[in-house]
Design a protein around this motif. Structure first.
Motif, PDB file in Angstrom:
ATOM      1  N   ALA A 157       6.427  -0.584  -6.083  1.00 25.75           N
ATOM      2  CA  ALA A 157       5.171  -0.131  -6.616  1.00 25.75           C
ATOM      3  C   ALA A 157       3.888  -0.765  -6.021  1.00 25.75           C
ATOM      4  O   ALA A 157       4.068  -1.905  -5.330  1.00 25.75           O
ATOM      5  CB  ALA A 157       5.172  -0.592  -8.225  1.00 25.75           C
ATOM      6  N   VAL A 158       2.878   0.086  -5.892  1.00 25.91           N
ATOM      7  CA  VAL A 158       1.720  -0.187  -5.203  1.00 25.91           C
ATOM      8  C   VAL A 158       0.535  -0.225  -6.438  1.00 25.91           C
ATOM      9  O   VAL A 158       0.358   0.664  -7.265  1.00 25.91           O
ATOM     10  CB  VAL A 158       1.112   1.042  -4.322  1.00 25.91           C
ATOM     11  N   ASP A 212       0.780  -1.103  -0.048  1.00 22.91           N
ATOM     12  CA  ASP A 212      -0.041   0.209  -0.127  1.00 22.91           C
ATOM     13  C   ASP A 212       0.950   1.331   0.053  1.00 22.91           C
ATOM     14  O   ASP A 212       2.064   1.339   0.116  1.00 22.91           O
ATOM     15  CB  ASP A 212      -0.840  -0.174   1.297  1.00 22.91           C
ATOM     16  N   MET A 213       0.275   2.454  -0.147  1.00 23.88           N
ATOM     17  CA  MET A 213       1.045   3.731  -0.244  1.00 23.88           C
ATOM     18  C   MET A 213       1.751   3.983   1.267  1.00 23.88           C
ATOM     19  O   MET A 213       2.967   4.474   1.346  1.00 23.88           O
ATOM     20  CB  MET A 213       0.119   4.898  -0.396  1.00 23.88           C
ATOM     21  N   GLU A 214       1.152   3.745   2.228  1.00 24.60           N
ATOM     22  CA  GLU A 214       1.755   3.823   3.427  1.00 24.60           C
ATOM     23  C   GLU A 214       3.338   3.114   3.486  1.00 24.60           C
ATOM     24  O   GLU A 214       4.355   3.714   4.023  1.00 24.60           O
ATOM     25  CB  GLU A 214       1.116   3.390   4.691  1.00 24.60           C
ATOM     26  N   THR A 215       3.256   1.782   3.180  1.00 24.98           N
ATOM     27  CA  THR A 215       4.380   0.964   2.823  1.00 24.98           C
ATOM     28  C   THR A 215       5.352   1.704   2.038  1.00 24.98           C
ATOM     29  O   THR A 215       6.677   1.748   2.276  1.00 24.98           O
ATOM     30  CB  THR A 215       4.116  -0.539   2.447  1.00 24.98           C
ATOM     31  N   LEU A 216       4.820   1.955   0.842  1.00 23.66           N
ATOM     32  CA  LEU A 216       5.677   2.651  -0.044  1.00 23.66           C
ATOM     33  C   LEU A 216       6.407   3.885   0.344  1.00 23.66           C
ATOM     34  O   LEU A 216       7.700   3.995   0.245  1.00 23.66           O
ATOM     35  CB  LEU A 216       4.654   3.357  -1.467  1.00 23.66           C
ATOM     36  N   GLU A 217       5.655   4.684   1.275  1.00 25.96           N
ATOM     37  CA  GLU A 217       6.105   6.021   1.899  1.00 25.96           C
ATOM     38  C   GLU A 217       7.292   5.745   2.891  1.00 25.96           C
ATOM     39  O   GLU A 217       8.169   6.266   3.289  1.00 25.96           O
ATOM     40  CB  GLU A 217       5.192   7.046   2.348  1.00 25.96           C
ATOM     41  N   GLN A 218       7.044   4.394   3.807  1.00 23.86           N
ATOM     42  CA  GLN A 218       8.013   4.016   4.710  1.00 23.86           C
ATOM     43  C   GLN A 218       9.343   3.620   3.929  1.00 23.86           C
ATOM     44  O   GLN A 218      10.361   3.747   4.463  1.00 23.86           O
ATOM     45  CB  GLN A 218       7.336   3.128   5.364  1.00 23.86           C
TER      46      GLN A 218
END
Length: 177
Positions: free
Chosen positions: A135-136, A92-98
């Motif tokens: 990628a998400v 997800d986007m949260e994981t991508l940002e992390q």
């Protein structure tokens, strides 16, 4: 008959230990297999190497070969840096940002997130010069059906003109369909 999935994709690395440490620290991939040989199993030729396998969440592997007796690695100078890359899926986007934060905090230059409509992505280079994409998947079922319907006609048109269509509302509009 069908292909069931990816077992591994293999690239060359400059230093297997450095590569393993990079992928563990920045992308959470664990070294699960290392095979060192002096001859190539498939050809019998002399080529000392270590083949490392970093396991991904689905059980497939990102693998590397270190070849200490071969000439230094060269990237394809006729292909732009952004073309050849390995895209790895995150939840997800949260994981991508992390992951982006971890990379940036580690001094790694990161591009993105870039919105490709079918996914949101960040890009960076590993210590070997390989471009990596995290990628998400953001493809909706409707978009997937429409892209599938258009794939062959798009390729046929590309084969004739070698140009993208002037307007592609699906991929370049602000709304997701």
């Amino acid at each position: 008959m069908t292909v069931n999935g990816l077992h591994h994709v293999a690239y060359r690395c400059r230093d297997a230990k450095e590569t393993t440490e990079f992928y563990k620290k920045y992308v959470d991939l664990d070294l699960t297999i290392a095979v060192a040989e002096n001859k190539v199993p498939s050809t019998g030729e002399w080529s000392p190497h270590v083949h490392i396998f970093l396991e991904m969440g689905d059980g497939s592997f990102l693998a590397f070969f270190e070849l200490p007796e071969s000439p230094d690695m060269q990237m394809d100078t006729n292909t732009p840096d952004w073309v050849q890359h390995l895209a790895l899926k995150v939840a997800d986007m949260e994981t991508l940002e992390q992951y982006k934060k971890r990379l940036v905090d580690g001094g790694i230059e990161v591009v993105g997130p870039a919105d490709h409509k079918i996914c949101q992505s960040i890009y960076f280079f590993d210590p070997n010069g390989h471009r990596i994409e995290l990628a998400v998947d953001t493809t909706t079922p409707e978009m997937a059906r429409e892209l599938g319907r258009r794939a062959k006609p798009m390729l046929d048109e590309w084969s004739k003109t070698k140009r993208a269509p002037d307007v592609d509302e699906l991929m370049h509009s602000n709304a997701r369909g």
